[in-house]
Design a protein around this motif. Structure first.
Motif, short mmCIF file in Angstrom:
data_model
loop_
_atom_site.label_atom_id
_atom_site.label_comp_id
_atom_site.label_asym_id
_atom_site.label_seq_id
_atom_site.Cartn_x
_atom_site.Cartn_y
_atom_site.Cartn_z
N GLN A 289 35.56 45.30 45.74
CA GLN A 289 35.14 45.61 44.47
C GLN A 289 34.19 46.92 44.44
O GLN A 289 34.56 47.58 42.96
N LYS A 290 34.41 47.41 45.76
CA LYS A 290 33.46 48.44 45.55
C LYS A 290 34.33 49.60 45.17
O LYS A 290 34.04 51.19 45.20
N LEU A 292 37.77 49.37 46.12
CA LEU A 292 39.50 49.22 45.41
C LEU A 292 39.62 48.74 44.53
O LEU A 292 39.75 48.91 43.00
N GLY A 293 37.84 48.31 43.20
CA GLY A 293 37.53 48.52 42.71
C GLY A 293 38.33 46.53 41.58
O GLY A 293 38.51 47.08 40.23
N LEU A 294 38.23 45.74 43.03
CA LEU A 294 39.22 44.74 41.90
C LEU A 294 37.55 43.40 41.52
O LEU A 294 36.97 44.08 41.51
N SER A 295 38.49 43.32 40.51
CA SER A 295 37.24 42.45 39.60
C SER A 295 36.60 40.96 41.30
O SER A 295 38.08 40.20 41.92
N THR A 299 38.52 39.04 43.85
CA THR A 299 38.31 39.02 45.30
C THR A 299 38.56 37.38 45.86
O THR A 299 38.33 37.65 46.62
N ARG A 351 44.90 50.62 47.30
CA ARG A 351 44.87 49.34 46.84
C ARG A 351 46.70 49.17 47.83
O ARG A 351 46.30 48.05 47.77
#
Length: 471
Positions: A289-290, A292-295, A299, A351
């Motif tokens: 999440q922090k 790779l910025g995935l939701s 996740t 990613r």
């Protein structure tokens, strides 16, 4: 090479219903641990709990769940396993209703603490009912395999169900969902499960109960809050507990049992298993999440799909233990868990790392659940039925304490680095190193007595001597 393993007898219809009740309750309790984790901000906002208080939604549950498990495990032996199991389900029902109706932080945290206390009552009692209903050997290993699969799967399902319920309904639904399940269990249990009988009921070791419970609560609180005085007080209380048990005529946890290699090393293995894997999941969640910025939804899917390997491992593990012995399966499974974490140490901020991460999670989850089954079989083997509440209380306590302290410890280690990705890599490196070192310790610690006596002289030991828990 065939080991001459006898196939387990078929499970009857009544036994399947008993399994449904006992394993279903364990699954529900493991879901309870994680179901609110993905919705902490919404829960806090719903009752007016500030950001700094959000961790206590988890900690209020974890403290009693870990601190009281050994005490209630022994009480199940002395006062009736079914009675304690049903009491835990009644308490869980009331606590879940209170949580769903919470209007302020005090009601919410009280409900979570009571849910944790209900877990401490029901989990060891339910597990000891399993181990006494199904006799030691291949049938019990098969049953514990199913139990391990659903316990582990419960943590993943809790996160997925929690997110879905919050999105579609409200965070309150995460509490209310327990109520109908618990009611079904309360209705079926008296018809399916007989009360345990203790031929010579002893008295409860009150000084031992007070010191071990107080010690565990103080140590766990000290770790969660990074409060050194509390941790020191906890260690002193646990030292006093050990002294009391040595002298007590009716100890809460007899030292002769605690000193058994299967109990000692089985629970050490469980401690490593449940410190390292949940902490790895937490650190990997931060990474996804922090970094790779995935939701949160993506996740959850990344963890949920490999979670299918956990279900398969639970089904397979019991059969494999019957063939190769719990010592071999435990150490190999733990080695797989550690080695599967190793590639995560080298993941970057691209990613494309998911191409490595997802297969590693598949392999790691398979090894993790195999370990859970093997350590439970190891820690409860070779003991009389009247000691199964204590044995399952120990294995349940080990699990709860490890889950509770593992994330704060490795998170603190990660926080020592100024760059977040570097901190995650450091913590995961320690995870791998401790896990693989423990594989060696457990392998030698679980050596059968005959192998220990002859190893120094170089006398070969038959392969069958490497099997523990089968007499």
């Amino acid at each position: 090479m065939s080991t001459g393993t006898i196939a387990p007898p078929p499970i009857s219809g009544r036994q399947w219903l008993t399994l449904f009740v006992l394993i279903g309750s364990g699954f529900m309790l493991s879901v309870d641990f994680s179901i609110l984790n993905v919705a902490l901000p919404e829960v806090g906002a719903g009752v007016g709990l500030g950001v700094t208080g959000l961790p206590w939604i988890t900690s209020a549950y974890a403290l009693p769940a870990a601190g009281f498990t050994l005490l209630f495990g022994r009480m199940a032996d002395l006062f009736g396993r079914r009675r304690l199991f049903l009491s835990g389900m009644v308490l869980l029902t009331g606590a879940s209703l209170l949580g769903g109706l919470a209007a302020n932080p005090e009601m919410l945290l009280t409900a979570r603490a009571l849910q944790g206390l209900a877990t401490a009552m029901a989990l060891p009692a339910g597990l000891s009912l399993l181990t006494t209903t199904f006799t030691e050997g291949s049938l019990r290993e098969r049953v514990l395999g199913l139990n391990g699969a659903l316990l582990s799967g419960g943590f993943t399902v809790g996160a997925l169900v929690g997110g879905t319920l919050v999105s579609l309904l409200s965070w309150r639904a995460a509490f209310f969902i327990n109520v109908p399940v618990a009611v079904v269990i309360l209705v079926l249990t008296p018809y399916l499960i007989s009360e345990s009988r203790v031929p010579d009921r002893g008295r409860l070791d009150l000084p031992g109960a007070v010191t071990v419970t107080g010690g565990l609560l103080a140590v766990i609180y000290g770790v969660i809050e990074r409060n050194l005085p509390s941790a020191v007080v906890g260690v002193l209380l646990l030292a006093a507990f050990w002294r009391i048990e040595l002298r007590s005529p009716a100890p809460l946890a007899p030292v002769r049992i605690l000193g058994r290699p299967t109990v000692k090393w089985g629970n050490y293995a469980g401690f490593v298993i449940f410190i390292m894997e949940p902490a790895m999941i937490f650190l990997t969640t931060l990474y996804l999440q922090k970094i790779l910025g995935l939701s949160p939804l993506v996740t959850g899917l990344i963890f949920g799909v490999p979670g299918l390997a956990a279900v398969a491992a639970g089904v397979i593990a019991g059969r494999v233990i019957g063939r190769f012995g719990n010592r071999a399966v435990l150490t190999v499974g733990l080695a797989v868990q550690g080695l599967a974490t190793l590639p995560l140490v080298f993941l970057g901020a691209d990613r494309a790392a998911l191409m490595v991460l997802i297969p590693a999670l598949f392999v790691g989850f398979f090894g993790h659940v195999t370990c859970i089954v093997a350590y439970t079989v190891t820690g409860t083997s070779g003991l009389a039925d009247e000691e199964q509440g204590l044995a399952t209380g120990l294995t349940s306590m080990t699990q709860q304490v490890a889950i509770t302290v593992g994330i704060p410890i490795l998170s603190a280690l990660a926080a020592t680095q100024s760059v977040e990705l570097a901190g995650i890599h450091l913590a995961l490196s320690v995870d791998v190193a401790v896990t693989l070192a423990s594989v060696v310790l457990i392998w030698f610690g679980l050596r059968p007595r005959g192998e220990r006596r002859t190893a120094a002289a170089g006398v070969p030991v038959p392969e069958e001597a490497g099997r523990t828990g089968h007499r």
